[in-house]
Each structure stands twice: as structure tokens, then as C-alpha cells.
Design a protein around this motif. Structure first.
Motif, PDB file in Angstrom:
ATOM      1  N   MET A  71      72.767 -69.748   6.798  1.00 37.40           N
ATOM      2  CA  MET A  71      72.403 -70.011   5.423  1.00 37.40           C
ATOM      3  C   MET A  71      72.425 -68.700   4.636  1.00 37.40           C
ATOM      4  SD  MET A  71      69.050 -71.743   3.831  1.00 37.40           S
ATOM      5  CE  MET A  71      67.973 -70.349   3.579  1.00 37.40           C
ATOM      6  N   THR A  72      72.980 -68.749   3.453  1.00 33.29           N
ATOM      7  CA  THR A  72      73.022 -67.603   2.568  1.00 33.29           C
ATOM      8  C   THR A  72      71.686 -67.492   1.844  1.00 33.29           C
ATOM      9  OG1 THR A  72      75.360 -67.980   2.228  1.00 33.29           O
ATOM     10  CG2 THR A  72      74.266 -66.563   0.650  1.00 33.29           C
ATOM     11  N   VAL A  83      72.333 -76.768  -2.323  1.00 31.28           N
ATOM     12  CA  VAL A  83      72.150 -75.469  -1.672  1.00 31.28           C
ATOM     13  C   VAL A  83      70.999 -75.503  -0.663  1.00 31.28           C
ATOM     14  CG1 VAL A  83      70.575 -74.327  -3.276  1.00 31.28           C
ATOM     15  CG2 VAL A  83      72.372 -73.014  -2.169  1.00 31.28           C
ATOM     16  N   GLY A 102      77.996 -78.455   1.096  1.00 28.55           N
ATOM     17  CA  GLY A 102      77.077 -77.359   1.387  1.00 28.55           C
ATOM     18  C   GLY A 102      77.783 -76.018   1.461  1.00 28.55           C
ATOM     19  N   TRP A 103      78.967 -76.002   2.069  1.00 26.76           N
ATOM     20  CA  TRP A 103      79.731 -74.756   2.163  1.00 26.76           C
ATOM     21  C   TRP A 103      80.105 -74.254   0.776  1.00 26.76           C
ATOM     22  CZ3 TRP A 103      84.723 -73.520   0.678  1.00 26.76           C
ATOM     23  CH2 TRP A 103      85.172 -72.263   1.097  1.00 26.76           C
ATOM     24  N   GLN A 159      76.960 -72.833  -0.840  1.00 24.83           N
ATOM     25  CA  GLN A 159      76.598 -71.562  -0.219  1.00 24.83           C
ATOM     26  C   GLN A 159      77.549 -70.448  -0.646  1.00 24.83           C
ATOM     27  OE1 GLN A 159      73.895 -70.879   1.633  1.00 24.83           O
ATOM     28  NE2 GLN A 159      73.175 -72.982   1.527  1.00 24.83           N
ATOM     29  N   THR A 160      78.835 -70.779  -0.756  1.00 22.99           N
ATOM     30  CA  THR A 160      79.817 -69.788  -1.199  1.00 22.99           C
ATOM     31  C   THR A 160      79.560 -69.380  -2.643  1.00 22.99           C
ATOM     32  OG1 THR A 160      81.446 -70.703   0.338  1.00 22.99           O
ATOM     33  CG2 THR A 160      82.281 -69.336  -1.466  1.00 22.99           C
ATOM     34  N   LEU A 174      76.718 -69.458  -4.126  1.00 22.93           N
ATOM     35  CA  LEU A 174      75.499 -68.657  -4.101  1.00 22.93           C
ATOM     36  C   LEU A 174      75.791 -67.234  -3.645  1.00 22.93           C
ATOM     37  CD1 LEU A 174      72.424 -68.411  -4.343  1.00 22.93           C
ATOM     38  CD2 LEU A 174      72.282 -69.234  -1.982  1.00 22.93           C
ATOM     39  N   TRP A 175      76.594 -67.088  -2.606  1.00 20.40           N
ATOM     40  CA  TRP A 175      76.931 -65.764  -2.093  1.00 20.40           C
ATOM     41  C   TRP A 175      77.668 -64.940  -3.148  1.00 20.40           C
ATOM     42  CZ3 TRP A 175      81.841 -63.677  -1.085  1.00 20.40           C
ATOM     43  CH2 TRP A 175      81.812 -62.418  -0.480  1.00 20.40           C
ATOM     44  N   ILE A 188      72.017 -73.990  -8.149  1.00 20.47           N
ATOM     45  CA  ILE A 188      72.419 -73.330  -6.903  1.00 20.47           C
ATOM     46  C   ILE A 188      71.788 -71.942  -6.816  1.00 20.47           C
ATOM     47  CG2 ILE A 188      74.390 -72.267  -5.730  1.00 20.47           C
ATOM     48  CD1 ILE A 188      76.024 -74.744  -6.608  1.00 20.47           C
ATOM     49  N   THR A 231      67.235 -71.574  -4.166  1.00 19.86           N
ATOM     50  CA  THR A 231      66.728 -70.962  -2.940  1.00 19.86           C
ATOM     51  C   THR A 231      65.764 -69.819  -3.196  1.00 19.86           C
ATOM     52  OG1 THR A 231      68.704 -69.581  -2.841  1.00 19.86           O
ATOM     53  CG2 THR A 231      68.701 -71.573  -1.505  1.00 19.86           C
TER      54      THR A 231
END
Length: 169
Positions: A1-2, A55, A63-64, A67-68, A70-71, A137, A141
Motif C-alpha cells: 500500500m502506498t 484508495v 485499486g492499482w 494507488q498509482t 496517490l504515489w 484519493i 489515506t
């Protein structure tokens, strides 16, 4: 998880500030017809909630993708903090609270994905939906937002999925 960084949270707040600034109708207009102006926030709020859900508890391609995003946003926000204002970047403090989605809750998020894709393509709602999902997103988190929104959103998705699929199956 990012994990979101301070730069990512900063970008999320920038998106939120930008949207609220463009939405703000003015004090007189808001008092004149508050229901109309509050209703115009619904596409953004729905897509913000969707962004948080994707996220926080979704795997697979959806989800990927979240997460991408978010990163990349965290990286860009950190670069902006370091090179833009000369401060240091780093991981955001706090431990977010996660509530896992059930199988039917995940199905609800898949249905919401289809709805969001259609809404994002409409000229009337496209910008609101894209900004809302991106903001969700990036802020989903962070410990403060995740603690506030993650549990109710996941609970609502799980309940809706259980209710809808329980009635159908």
C-alpha cells in the motif's frame, strides 16, 4: 500500500481549496438559494467519497490505479514543497483507520466506478467528478480524513452491497 506524504496531502487540500473557491457563489447568492448551491456540491462530494473508497480498500485494477495516482501526487507534492517553498517533505504522521470492504461492498465500488466513468465524460459534471475523485484519493489515506471518513464510507458500501445483493440473491 502506498502511504500518502505531506506533499500528497498538500495537493489534496489545494484541489479542495481550488474547487471550493470556484464553487463559492457569494454570500448573498448562497443565502438567496442555499439548497441549489448545496446541491451543486453533490457531484464533487460523491466522487470524493468514491476516491476515498478506492484508495482505502480496493485491490485489482481500480485499486492499482488509485494507488498509482496517490504515489504520483505525493511525489509531485513533495517536489513542490522542496523546490517550491523550500521546506522538507516526508511521510504524513498518524496511522489511518481502515475497514475492509466485504465482497458485496467491493461490488458496490465496481458499480460506482462505472457511474464515475460515465459522469466524468459528461461536460456538465466531468471536472467536478475528476477533481473530487483525485481529492478523495489524496486525502483518503491521511490519518485525520481516513479516521473521519473511511469507516463510515466502508460501512455504507458494505451495508448497501449486503442489502442490494441480499435482496437479489
Amino acid at each position: 500500500m502506498t502511504v500518502v506524504t505531506i506533499g500528497g496531502v498538500t495537493v489534496g487540500f489545494c484541489i479542495l481549496g481550488y474547487y471550493l473557491t470556484t464553487w463559492w457563489p457569494g454570500h448573498k447568492q448562497l443565502l438567496k438559494d442555499p439548497a441549489k448551491h448545496a446541491a451543486s456540491l453533490l457531484p464533487f462530494l460523491l466522487s470524493w467519497s468514491y476516491g476515498c473508497l478506492t484508495v482505502l480498500g480496493i485491490g485489482g485494477l481500480i485499486g492499482w490505479t488509485a494507488q498509482t495516482a496517490l504515489w504520483i501526487t505525493s511525489w509531485l507534492g513533495d517536489v513542490a514543497l522542496v523546490w517550491g517553498v523550500g521546506t522538507s517533505a516526508g511521510q504524513a504522521a498518524g496511522n489511518p483507520v481502515y475497514l475492509p470492504l466485504t465482497q458485496t461492498g467491493g461490488a458496490v465500488v465496481l458499480i460506482l466506478t462505472a457511474v464515475m466513468v460515465v459522469l466524468a465524460r459528461k461536460p456538465r459534471y466531468g471536472t467536478q467528478v475528476k477533481l473530487g475523485a483525485w481529492c478523495g484519493i489524496t486525502l483518503g489515506t491521511s490519518a485525520g480524513v481516513a479516521g473521519f471518513a473511511a469507516v463510515p464510507l466502508a460501512t455504507a458500501a458494505n451495508w448497501l452491497g449486503g442489502t442490494v445483493y441480499g435482496a437479489v440473491l
